[in-house]
Write an enzyme that holds these catalytic residues in place. Structure first.
Site, PDB file in Angstrom:
ATOM      1  N   CYS A  70       0.877  -1.173   0.000  1.00  0.00           N
ATOM      2  CA  CYS A  70       0.000   0.000   0.000  1.00  0.00           C
ATOM      3  C   CYS A  70       0.909   1.216   0.000  1.00  0.00           C
ATOM      4  CB  CYS A  70      -0.895  -0.020   1.243  1.00  0.00           C
ATOM      5  SG  CYS A  70      -1.894   1.473   1.479  1.00  0.00           S
ATOM      6  N   CYS A 194      -0.157   3.493  -6.666  1.00  0.00           N
ATOM      7  CA  CYS A 194      -1.145   2.862  -5.790  1.00  0.00           C
ATOM      8  C   CYS A 194      -1.322   1.445  -6.291  1.00  0.00           C
ATOM      9  CB  CYS A 194      -2.476   3.622  -5.832  1.00  0.00           C
ATOM     10  SG  CYS A 194      -3.824   2.795  -4.941  1.00  0.00           S
TER      11      CYS A 194
END
Length: 269
Positions: A70, A194
């Site tokens: 993440c 991302c």
């Protein structure tokens, strides 16, 4: 023996899938903090507290090595966790590292002064929290000079992907690329900052054009993990493989199955 992979939601499954293909002999325990997703709109301290709790849970479950799959967590929590101190025999790594290595063509342990690199104009697509942290620009500046980075906060994309609304996600991606190109008309490279975004990589590439090289994280992270485990074979840990979520397991399982187009079954963390 399992390596832990953590994400706020389902985006890290793109990293997990690449790692499973690259390292079929390694077991992985995936942990999705679905109850608190998305992280991209949270404060840095909130992200840090949530990330630290999840990583400690994975360590306690026998995952000596945990990958923060993440970017928002890597940007807001990784350095602070390392500065606070990691328990003996435990490690936590982020997903920024392979991106920087690929873009600058130098290894993470290379501490020589920053130097010029081939790519001069880079578009960064990331969550609002990752963009606000400027973590990518900071790490890049340690290794390269003369690189102009234009960041675009891609609000709404993660939510659309998590909800399975890929039509909305595509529309948002194209809108964000248009906004970026108004600021930087001719990027040479684009960073999908991302782990949800690889699912939309063809859309990013189409909107950016064929001359822009798109850097996506799944395979880059998998290659770096393979190299790390070759150098640190004792870091595979004693944990059992599986899928955990802080959200509703049935709901998360259904979305994950749609996400990867194969059956994924989550249990409660």
């Amino acid at each position: 023996m399992a390596v832990g992979i953590f994400d706020s939601g389902l985006g890290g499954l793109t990293v997990l899938e690449a790692a499973q293909k690259r390292l079929p002999e390694v077991e992985f325990l995936y942990y999705a903090d679905s109850a608190h997703a998305p992280y991209g709109v949270r404060t840095p301290d909130d992200i840090f507290q949530l990330t630290r709790a999840a990583v400690h849970d994975l360590w306690n479950r026998g995952c000596d090595l945990v990958i923060l799959a993440c970017n928002t967590a890597s940007a807001a929590a990784l350095r602070r966790m390392q500065e606070e101190g990691v328990p003996p025999g435990k490690r936590v790594l982020g997903v920024f590292v392979p991106l920087i290595e690929a873009l600058t063509e130098r290894q993470w342990g290379d501490n020589s002064p920053p130097r010029e690199v081939e790519v001069k104009n880079v578009a960064l697509f990331a969550t609002p929290a990752t963009v606000a942290s400027r973590a990518f620009q900071r790490e890049l500046a340690f290794r390269a000079i003369g690189v102009d980075v234009e960041a675009q906060a891609c609000g709404g994309v993660v939510d659309a992907i998590e909800e399975g609304d890929l039509i909305l996600a595509e529309a948002l991606v194209r809108s964000h690329v248009d906004a970026l190109k108004r600021k930087m008309p001719y990027p040479q490279a684009a960073i999908l900052g991302c782990t949800h975004y690889p699912l939309m990589e063809p859309i990013f590439q189409d909107a950016l054009g064929p001359d822009v090289r798109v850097f996506s994280q799944g395979n880059l992270v998998a290659d770096s993990l393979a190299d790390y485990l070759e150098r640190h074979p004792n870091m595979r840990g004693s944990g059992a493989a599986g899928y955990l979520t802080t959200g509703k397991p049935a709901t998360v399982s259904n979305r994950a199955t749609q996400f990867l187009r194969r059956q994924i079954t989550f249990a409660a963390a």
